[in-house]
Design an enzyme around this catalytic site. Structure first.
Site, PDB file in Angstrom:
ATOM      1  N   CYS A 167      37.308  42.361  44.876  1.00  0.00           N
ATOM      2  CA  CYS A 167      36.095  42.567  44.100  1.00  0.00           C
ATOM      3  C   CYS A 167      36.429  42.328  42.626  1.00  0.00           C
ATOM      4  CB  CYS A 167      35.626  44.011  44.322  1.00  0.00           C
ATOM      5  SG  CYS A 167      34.230  44.500  43.310  1.00  0.00           S
ATOM      6  N   CYS A 222      32.385  36.416  41.850  1.00  0.00           N
ATOM      7  CA  CYS A 222      32.063  37.612  42.648  1.00  0.00           C
ATOM      8  C   CYS A 222      32.332  37.209  44.085  1.00  0.00           C
ATOM      9  CB  CYS A 222      30.596  37.990  42.462  1.00  0.00           C
ATOM     10  SG  CYS A 222      29.993  39.213  43.662  1.00  0.00           S
ATOM     11  N   THR A 223      33.012  38.079  44.823  1.00  0.00           N
ATOM     12  CA  THR A 223      33.434  37.684  46.183  1.00  0.00           C
ATOM     13  C   THR A 223      32.259  37.562  47.159  1.00  0.00           C
ATOM     14  OG1 THR A 223      33.944  40.010  46.608  1.00  0.00           O
ATOM     15  CG2 THR A 223      35.776  38.586  45.962  1.00  0.00           C
ATOM     16  N   HIS A 224      31.068  38.032  46.748  1.00  0.00           N
ATOM     17  CA  HIS A 224      29.892  37.822  47.598  1.00  0.00           C
ATOM     18  C   HIS A 224      29.371  36.382  47.499  1.00  0.00           C
ATOM     19  CE1 HIS A 224      29.534  42.226  47.790  1.00  0.00           C
ATOM     20  NE2 HIS A 224      28.589  42.082  48.695  1.00  0.00           N
TER      21      HIS A 224
HETATM   22  N1  DGL Z   1      31.840  41.559  45.419  1.00  0.00           N
HETATM   23  C1  DGL Z   1      31.981  42.181  44.186  1.00  0.00           C
HETATM   24  C2  DGL Z   1      32.594  41.364  43.100  1.00  0.00           C
HETATM   25  O1  DGL Z   1      33.394  40.505  43.384  1.00  0.00           O
HETATM   26  C3  DGL Z   1      31.001  43.273  43.781  1.00  0.00           C
HETATM   27  C4  DGL Z   1      29.583  42.949  43.807  1.00  0.00           C
HETATM   28  C5  DGL Z   1      28.714  44.136  43.498  1.00  0.00           C
HETATM   29  O2  DGL Z   1      28.777  45.122  44.221  1.00  0.00           O
HETATM   30  O3  DGL Z   1      27.961  44.054  42.515  1.00  0.00           O
HETATM   31  O4  DGL Z   1      32.346  41.557  41.938  1.00  0.00           O
END
Ligand code: DGL
Length: 264
Positions: A71, A184-186
């Site tokens: 994250c 962001c990993t999403h």
């Molecule tokens: N996946 C996360 C990142 O890489 C966090 C996203 C979130 O919860 O806002 O920042």
């Protein structure tokens, strides 16, 4: 080797996916902190507290040898503190891939998509300032509030998600951005929507593979021989869409809902 990994939700599974190609003979304990998601719209103090709570849980319950902050947002707010607090643990974070983007861009125009908390953080500011002065490049930074929620809801390809991304990406397209950092990993989970909007040979930079290789290197130096099966155990602090886990990861041992003990 026992590896603890966490993220606010499904995003960190894109890092686990990369690990499954590189890491063997290990057990992964993954915490999706969906109860507190999205991290990117929380304060730095809140994100540090969530990160500490999860790290304590992973150390106490599974005696992990390595911790991966899958994250960018948690890395920005918590990694320095975690490294001071747990000096004997291998701790690897996730940072926006500005360096590979600078190496790969032809137009010199690079887009950076990340959460509001990551872009505001001192860590990102320092990284962007140092690296962007090494070559003549322009960074087009864009915070993406609401995008993580859309992905967690299973709406990565909905009209609403496309509209959000168009609002952020069309100005980049008009400025000849040819490389986009997925900070962001999403966001790898909406890669195809981004590619469709950018309409050209856009290069998307994500960091899962680099993290997996870095972990392999660090673990080998601690005697890990990287032979045998890799088992993945998943834990969630709130609701999560199982069908999306199947889409991203396929194979895992268990999925269990947990209550994390508060540190205070
Ligand atoms: N996946 C996360 C990142 O890489 C966090 C996203 C979130 O919860 O806002 O920042």
């Amino acid at each position: 080797m026992k590896i603890g990994i966490f993220d606010s939700g499904l995003g960190g599974l894109t890092v686990v996916q990369a690990m499954t190609k590189v890491i063997k003979g290990a057990e992964i304990f993954y915490v999706a902190d969906t109860k507190n998601a999205p991290y990117g719209e929380k304060t730095s103090e809140q994100i540090l507290e969530y990160s500490l709570t999860i790290t304590h849980y992973l150390i106490k319950t599974y005696q992990i040898d390595a911790l991966i902050l899958a994250c960018n947002t948690a890395t920005s707010s918590a990694i320095t503190h975690l490294r001071e607090r747990f000096p004997s643990l291998i701790i690897i974070g996730t940072e926006p891939g500005i360096k590979p983007a600078i190496e790969q861009t032809s137009s010199g125009n690079i887009g950076v998509l990340a959460t509001p908390a990551t872009l505001k953080g001192d860590k990102y500011q320092a990284l962007a300032n140092t690296l962007s002065s090494t070559k003549d490049v322009s960074l087009f930074e864009q915070a993406c509030p609401g995008l993580v929620e859309q992905i967690e809801k299973g709406e990565s390809h909905s009209m609403e998600t496309k509209n959000l991304l168009e609002k952020w990406l069309i100005p980049m397209r008009e400025c000849q951005v040819d490389t986009i950092v997925l900070g962001c990993t999403h966001y790898p989970l909406v890669s195809s929507v981004i590619e469709e909007i950018m309409q050209s040979n856009i290069k998307l930079i994500h960091t899962g593979d680099a993290i997996a290789k870095h972990l392999l290197l660090r673990s080998r130096s601690k005697g890990h021989d990287n032979v045998g099966a890799l088992k993945v155990h998943l834990y969630t602090t709130g609701e999560i869409r199982e069908s999306l886990i199947d889409d991203i990861l396929g194979n895992y041992e268990i999925l269990e809902k947990i209550d994390l003990p508060s540190l205070s």
